[in-house]
Every structure is written in structure tokens, then in C-alpha cells.
Design a protein around this motif. Structure first.
Motif, mmCIF file in Angstrom:
data_model
loop_
_atom_site.group_PDB
_atom_site.id
_atom_site.type_symbol
_atom_site.label_atom_id
_atom_site.label_comp_id
_atom_site.label_asym_id
_atom_site.label_seq_id
_atom_site.Cartn_x
_atom_site.Cartn_y
_atom_site.Cartn_z
ATOM 1 N N THR A 30 0.838 -1.194 0.000
ATOM 2 C CA THR A 30 0.000 0.000 0.000
ATOM 3 C C THR A 30 0.872 1.241 0.000
ATOM 4 O O THR A 30 1.823 1.347 0.775
ATOM 5 C CB THR A 30 -0.921 0.011 1.238
ATOM 6 O OG1 THR A 30 -1.698 -1.186 1.217
ATOM 7 C CG2 THR A 30 -1.840 1.203 1.231
ATOM 8 N N ARG A 31 0.529 2.176 -0.891
ATOM 9 C CA ARG A 31 1.239 3.457 -0.967
ATOM 10 C C ARG A 31 0.189 4.556 -1.025
ATOM 11 O O ARG A 31 -0.623 4.577 -1.950
ATOM 12 C CB ARG A 31 2.115 3.486 -2.212
ATOM 13 C CG ARG A 31 2.899 4.757 -2.351
ATOM 14 C CD ARG A 31 3.801 4.673 -3.556
ATOM 15 N NE ARG A 31 4.588 5.876 -3.637
ATOM 16 C CZ ARG A 31 5.020 6.386 -4.762
ATOM 17 N NH1 ARG A 31 4.768 5.777 -5.903
ATOM 18 N NH2 ARG A 31 5.715 7.489 -4.768
ATOM 19 N N HIS A 32 0.194 5.426 -0.032
ATOM 20 C CA HIS A 32 -0.798 6.504 0.053
ATOM 21 C C HIS A 32 -2.218 5.945 -0.046
ATOM 22 O O HIS A 32 -3.053 6.459 -0.785
ATOM 23 C CB HIS A 32 -0.566 7.570 -1.019
ATOM 24 C CG HIS A 32 0.814 8.136 -1.010
ATOM 25 N ND1 HIS A 32 1.322 8.856 0.053
ATOM 26 C CD2 HIS A 32 1.801 8.072 -1.928
ATOM 27 C CE1 HIS A 32 2.556 9.222 -0.216
ATOM 28 N NE2 HIS A 32 2.876 8.749 -1.407
ATOM 29 N N ALA A 36 0.144 -0.495 -4.682
ATOM 30 C CA ALA A 36 1.358 -0.191 -5.442
ATOM 31 C C ALA A 36 2.033 -1.515 -5.790
ATOM 32 O O ALA A 36 2.060 -2.443 -4.985
ATOM 33 C CB ALA A 36 2.293 0.679 -4.620
ATOM 34 N N GLU A 59 11.841 3.890 0.054
ATOM 35 C CA GLU A 59 10.420 3.966 0.374
ATOM 36 C C GLU A 59 9.855 2.556 0.584
ATOM 37 O O GLU A 59 9.013 2.345 1.443
ATOM 38 C CB GLU A 59 9.662 4.665 -0.752
ATOM 39 C CG GLU A 59 8.178 4.798 -0.468
ATOM 40 C CD GLU A 59 7.438 5.509 -1.579
ATOM 41 O OE1 GLU A 59 6.264 5.176 -1.778
ATOM 42 O OE2 GLU A 59 8.027 6.381 -2.239
ATOM 43 N N ALA A 63 7.696 1.224 3.701
ATOM 44 C CA ALA A 63 6.286 0.936 3.433
ATOM 45 C C ALA A 63 5.871 -0.474 3.827
ATOM 46 O O ALA A 63 4.719 -0.691 4.201
ATOM 47 C CB ALA A 63 5.986 1.158 1.947
#
Length: 146
Positions: A30-32, A36, A59, A63
Motif C-alpha cells: 500500500t502506498r498513500h 502499489a 520507500e 512501506a
């Protein structure tokens, strides 16, 4: 999968055997608050754990540490309408134990973009699933090679 859908379900041992031969996979995280997908090189540890290597400042490392992710690899022969796909779902963790870090630096994958400080990420399989499409025929009797 549904009966007669043209795919064969793979058992977990067969999934891990195929996964061990794949050069590249994709980690899904999960990204934002959105899904992802990132292609990565990887290897399997002796117990079927998926191992990645990345920059400690990446990142990706931030994450996925401590969260459930999916990892997918596949092989497709578009000309023959054949191939397989394997998905490993489990909790990812950044390896912090110094002894384990040293071991994984020797036996784990190399980072595609080496950095001064790298970490190994371990995905412990909680669910391993896979399927295979075999040679252009469905169980419905339709010949896909026409």
C-alpha cells in the motif's frame, strides 16, 4: 478458480518450486492508501520465505516493514497460451538481527541498485497459491491455437 476454467490449481510445494526459478517478481503493498506494485529481484530462503534486498532508506523498506503484502511471479509463453502465476501473501519485515543480516547478505539476492546501507526484507508465506494455463486448450474443449 472455477471448475473447467482452463487453469490447473498448483499446490504450495509446486508453487515454491516454480517461484525458485523466476528471476523477477512483483511486490504489492500500500502506498498513500492505494495499491502499489514494484518489480524486484528476489530469492527464496530454505523455508520458502521470499527475500528481497534494497536500500535501508528506500520507500519500499519503510512501506512494507511489519505489514501484510502480496508477492507475485510468473512465466508466460504468449505464443503457446501457456504459463503459470504464483502469489505469496504474508507479513513483510526488515531484518534487523545482525547475524541474520550477515547471512542474508551472503545468500540473499543482490540489490539492483546497490547503496551504502542495504537491508534484507523477508516475506513469510501465510498463503501460497498458484495456477497454470496449459498449452492452449480449455477444459471447455475450445482450442485456443486456431
Amino acid at each position: 478458480m472455477y471448475p473447467n476454467d482452463g487453469f490447473r490449481e498448483l499446490d504450495p510445494q509446486e508453487c515454491l518450486r516454480l517461484l525458485a526459478k523466476a528471476p523477477v517478481g512483483r511486490i504489492v503493498h500500500t502506498r498513500h492508501a492505494l495499491p502499489a506494485v514494484l518489480p524486484v529481484n528476489f530469492c527464496l530462503d530454505g523455508d520458502g520465505t521470499v527475500l528481497l534486498r534494497t536500500s535501508a532508506a528506500s520507500e519500499l523498506a519503510r512501506a512494507v516493514d511489519g505489514v501484510v503484502v502480496a508477492f507475485e511471479a510468473d512465466e508466460v509463453d504468449a505464443a503457446r497460451n501457456a504459463g503459470w502465476s504464483v502469489v505469496v501473501t504474508g507479513r513483510a519485515t526488515v531484518v534487523t538481527d545482525p547475524g541474520e543480516q550477515k547471512r542474508l547478505a551472503r545468500v540473499g539476492p543482490s540489490s539492483w541498485v546497490p547503496s551504502p546501507e542495504e537491508v534484507s526484507i523477508r516475506i513469510r508465506p501465510e498463503l501460497v497459491t498458484g495456477r497454470e494455463l496449459v498449452g492452449g486448450h480449455t477444459l471447455y474443449g475450445v482450442d485456443l491455437t486456431l
